[in-house]
Design a protein around this motif. Structure first.
Motif, PDB file in Angstrom:
ATOM      1  N   ARG A  87       0.969  -1.426   0.210  1.00 48.97           N
ATOM      2  CA  ARG A  87      -0.255   0.096  -0.605  1.00 48.97           C
ATOM      3  C   ARG A  87       0.950   1.490   0.140  1.00 48.97           C
ATOM      4  N   ALA A  88       1.746   0.980   1.121  1.00 49.36           N
ATOM      5  CA  ALA A  88       3.219   1.958   0.566  1.00 49.36           C
ATOM      6  C   ALA A  88       2.998   2.784  -0.502  1.00 49.36           C
ATOM      7  N   ARG A  89       4.090   1.644  -1.643  1.00 48.43           N
ATOM      8  CA  ARG A  89       4.463   1.719  -2.365  1.00 48.43           C
ATOM      9  C   ARG A  89       3.647   2.098  -3.650  1.00 48.43           C
ATOM     10  N   THR A  90       2.550   2.239  -3.448  1.00 48.17           N
ATOM     11  CA  THR A  90       1.552   1.932  -4.699  1.00 48.17           C
ATOM     12  C   THR A  90       0.875   3.311  -3.957  1.00 48.17           C
ATOM     13  N   GLU A  91      -0.382   3.926  -2.959  1.00 48.72           N
ATOM     14  CA  GLU A  91      -0.846   4.246  -2.668  1.00 48.72           C
ATOM     15  C   GLU A  91       0.294   6.131  -2.283  1.00 48.72           C
ATOM     16  N   GLY A  92       0.977   5.457  -1.483  1.00 50.76           N
ATOM     17  CA  GLY A  92       1.685   6.475  -1.313  1.00 50.76           C
ATOM     18  C   GLY A  92       1.510   6.843   0.276  1.00 50.76           C
ATOM     19  N   ILE A  93       1.974   7.454   0.658  1.00 45.46           N
ATOM     20  CA  ILE A  93       2.185   8.047   1.820  1.00 45.46           C
ATOM     21  C   ILE A  93       2.222   9.451   2.046  1.00 45.46           C
ATOM     22  N   ALA A  94       0.954   9.691   3.689  1.00 47.07           N
ATOM     23  CA  ALA A  94       1.389  10.968   4.014  1.00 47.07           C
ATOM     24  C   ALA A  94       2.525  11.355   5.543  1.00 47.07           C
ATOM     25  N   VAL A  95       2.597  12.708   4.617  1.00 45.27           N
ATOM     26  CA  VAL A  95       4.149  13.208   5.907  1.00 45.27           C
ATOM     27  C   VAL A  95       3.805  14.716   6.174  1.00 45.27           C
ATOM     28  N   VAL A  96       4.512  14.473   7.718  1.00 44.06           N
ATOM     29  CA  VAL A  96       4.472  15.854   8.134  1.00 44.06           C
ATOM     30  C   VAL A  96       5.981  16.534   8.118  1.00 44.06           C
ATOM     31  N   HIS A 110       2.115  11.351  -1.325  1.00 48.21           N
ATOM     32  CA  HIS A 110       0.516  11.946  -1.610  1.00 48.21           C
ATOM     33  C   HIS A 110      -0.119  12.850  -0.616  1.00 48.21           C
ATOM     34  N   THR A 111       0.784  13.117   0.617  1.00 49.79           N
ATOM     35  CA  THR A 111       0.257  14.239   1.345  1.00 49.79           C
ATOM     36  C   THR A 111       1.137  15.332   2.301  1.00 49.79           C
ATOM     37  N   LEU A 112       2.001  16.680   1.928  1.00 48.07           N
ATOM     38  CA  LEU A 112       2.583  16.566   2.907  1.00 48.07           C
ATOM     39  C   LEU A 112       2.811  17.990   3.486  1.00 48.07           C
ATOM     40  N   ASP A 113       1.702  17.306   4.740  1.00 50.41           N
ATOM     41  CA  ASP A 113       1.720  19.279   5.520  1.00 50.41           C
ATOM     42  C   ASP A 113       0.375  19.368   5.722  1.00 50.41           C
ATOM     43  N   GLY A 114      -0.541  18.112   5.300  1.00 49.44           N
ATOM     44  CA  GLY A 114      -2.252  18.322   4.832  1.00 49.44           C
ATOM     45  C   GLY A 114      -2.502  17.832   3.702  1.00 49.44           C
ATOM     46  N   VAL A 115      -1.200  19.016   2.825  1.00 49.96           N
ATOM     47  CA  VAL A 115      -1.584  19.183   1.583  1.00 49.96           C
ATOM     48  C   VAL A 115      -1.448  18.305   0.617  1.00 49.96           C
ATOM     49  N   PRO A 116      -2.583  17.777   0.092  1.00 49.07           N
ATOM     50  CA  PRO A 116      -2.591  16.929  -1.278  1.00 49.07           C
ATOM     51  C   PRO A 116      -1.487  17.145  -2.360  1.00 49.07           C
ATOM     52  N   ARG A 117      -0.657  16.375  -2.662  1.00 51.16           N
ATOM     53  CA  ARG A 117       0.537  16.028  -3.325  1.00 51.16           C
ATOM     54  C   ARG A 117       0.078  15.133  -4.280  1.00 51.16           C
ATOM     55  N   PRO A 118       0.726  15.945  -5.976  1.00 55.23           N
ATOM     56  CA  PRO A 118       0.423  14.831  -7.344  1.00 55.23           C
ATOM     57  C   PRO A 118       2.304  13.765  -7.531  1.00 55.23           C
ATOM     58  N   PHE A 119       2.374  12.168  -7.753  1.00 54.16           N
ATOM     59  CA  PHE A 119       3.053  12.278  -7.908  1.00 54.16           C
ATOM     60  C   PHE A 119       3.124  11.325  -9.184  1.00 54.16           C
ATOM     61  N   ASP A 120       4.354  11.312  -9.601  1.00 53.26           N
ATOM     62  CA  ASP A 120       4.352  10.328 -10.864  1.00 53.26           C
ATOM     63  C   ASP A 120       4.067   9.067 -10.831  1.00 53.26           C
ATOM     64  N   SER A 121       2.757   8.358 -10.865  1.00 55.08           N
ATOM     65  CA  SER A 121       3.392   7.476 -10.350  1.00 55.08           C
ATOM     66  C   SER A 121       3.455   6.198 -11.396  1.00 55.08           C
ATOM     67  N   GLU A 122       3.688   6.196 -13.189  1.00 49.49           N
ATOM     68  CA  GLU A 122       3.738   4.941 -14.091  1.00 49.49           C
ATOM     69  C   GLU A 122       5.553   5.242 -13.099  1.00 49.49           C
ATOM     70  N   LEU A 123       6.691   6.242 -13.150  1.00 46.03           N
ATOM     71  CA  LEU A 123       7.406   6.199 -12.534  1.00 46.03           C
ATOM     72  C   LEU A 123       7.753   5.639 -11.516  1.00 46.03           C
ATOM     73  N   ASN A 124       7.438   5.983 -10.194  1.00 49.42           N
ATOM     74  CA  ASN A 124       7.299   5.105  -9.453  1.00 49.42           C
ATOM     75  C   ASN A 124       6.893   3.496  -9.601  1.00 49.42           C
ATOM     76  N   LEU A 125       6.464   3.467 -10.740  1.00 51.16           N
ATOM     77  CA  LEU A 125       6.446   1.311 -10.383  1.00 51.16           C
ATOM     78  C   LEU A 125       7.000   1.179 -10.693  1.00 51.16           C
ATOM     79  N   ARG A 126       7.763   1.924 -11.526  1.00 51.18           N
ATOM     80  CA  ARG A 126       9.368   1.162 -11.933  1.00 51.18           C
ATOM     81  C   ARG A 126      10.092   1.555 -11.459  1.00 51.18           C
ATOM     82  N   MET A 127      10.321   2.539 -10.493  1.00 57.77           N
ATOM     83  CA  MET A 127      11.008   2.555  -9.052  1.00 57.77           C
ATOM     84  C   MET A 127      11.460   1.437  -8.540  1.00 57.77           C
ATOM     85  N   ASN A 128       9.955   1.101  -7.956  1.00 61.18           N
ATOM     86  CA  ASN A 128       9.968   0.321  -6.754  1.00 61.18           C
ATOM     87  C   ASN A 128      10.304  -1.361  -7.328  1.00 61.18           C
ATOM     88  N   ALA A 129       9.805  -1.633  -8.519  1.00 58.14           N
ATOM     89  CA  ALA A 129       9.838  -2.221  -9.678  1.00 58.14           C
ATOM     90  C   ALA A 129      11.997  -3.389 -10.012  1.00 58.14           C
TER      91      ALA A 129
END
Length: 294
Positions: free
Chosen positions: A132-141, A268-287
């Motif tokens: 879940r963390a790898r694919t959907e992302g995490i909220a960070v402060v 996906h969220t930084l200090d309560g503010v939603p953020r985009p991320f490159d999902s395709e690049l993320n999938l390739r990175m984790n693979a």
């Protein structure tokens, strides 16, 4: 419970715990192994490494061992006998069997105060599911670390850049993140520069470049970070180091916290503010990180 081996002579610079015995032996992780007087337990005085294992292969093992020795040097511990530690780690990996993902933790403490012999062990177990963390992302402060960015140079006794057993502050930071409705933390220096996570390195994407803060900021020399840069080269992306401010984080195209066990967790969220991320690049990175065998 996993697999545990106890190291008989963690350092060639110190005497063995049992003269004439093998370098290491498997032990029962459910039975007592550590003295209550050991400085690992009483003061957190020691170092460790957590090595990811993918399909029976320990990832970035050479880098982990180099950092293990570096951390021991920073703490003025006896130099770990890396040949013995390598064999012990590989023994644990072998005994774990063909798990898709596992982690192996190598620990060396100063031992019992006044004894002069460090204590060492290696423990391996199946990894938790980080899908879940790898694919959907995490909220960070972002949290103030309370130290300047140049603390490694100005105050080396604070052990910045060493991977020590003293993790109370890191765990407290994670609990604070949870209290704020987040999953993880990015530390900021007291003078405003981005550092790292409590258990991870920060990677940011700006256009066709992946950037990270440099280790001269008193942060860990991330083992997974090196693999991310290898991935970037395979993707035709540039890489580099940058001193970023907290404000500049919001200007980046994507953010990741990367670590041995979780691999790359997009923010996906930084200090309560939603953020985009490159999902395709993320999938390739984790693979890439899952299959690495360097």
């Amino acid at each position: 419970m996993g697999v545990l081996v106890m190291i008989n002579r963690p350092s060639a610079d110190a005497a063995a715990h049992r003269p004439g015995a093998p370098d290491f032996e498997e032990a029962d992780p459910a039975s007592p192994q550590l003295s209550v007087l050991d400085l690992a337990a009483t003061r957190g005085d020691g170092v460790f490494e957590t090595i990811a294992v993918g399909d029976g292969y320990p990832q970035a093992l050479d880098h982990h061992l180099r950092r293990f020795a570096s951390s021991a040097s920073i703490l003025d511990l006896p130099s770990p006998d890396l040949a013995v530690w390598r064999r012990a780690i590989l023994e644990v990996v072998d005994k774990l069997g063909p798990l898709p993902e596992a982690t192996v933790k190598a620990v060396m403490s100063r031992g019992i105060e006044g004894d002069g012999r460090p204590t060492g062990w290696v423990h391996g177990q199946q990894s938790p599911d980080h899908t879940r963390a790898r694919t959907e992302g995490i909220a960070v402060v972002t949290l103030d670390r309370g130290l300047r960015h140049d603390v490694e140079r100005t105050s080396p006794w604070l052990l910045a850049g060493a991977k020590t057993l003293s993790y109370a502050v890191n765990r407290a930071a994670i609990r604070e993140a949870v209290r704020r409705g987040a999953d993880d933390v990015i530390f900021i220096s007291s003078d405003g520069f981005v550092l790292e996570g409590p258990t991870s390195s920060l990677v940011v994407q700006r256009g066709d470049t992946l950037l990270t803060p440099g280790i001269e900021l008193g942060i860990l020399d991330g083992t997974t970070l090196g693999s991310v840069f290898d991935f970037a080269a395979e993707e035709g992306l540039r890489t580099g180091y940058a001193m970023l401010t907290a404000e500049q984080l919001g200007e980046m195209d994507s953010l990741w916290l990367v670590s041995s066990g979780r691999h790359a967790a997009p923010v996906h969220t930084l200090d309560g503010v939603p953020r985009p991320f490159d999902s395709e690049l993320n999938l390739r990175m984790n693979a890439f990180l899952s299959r690495r065998q360097e």
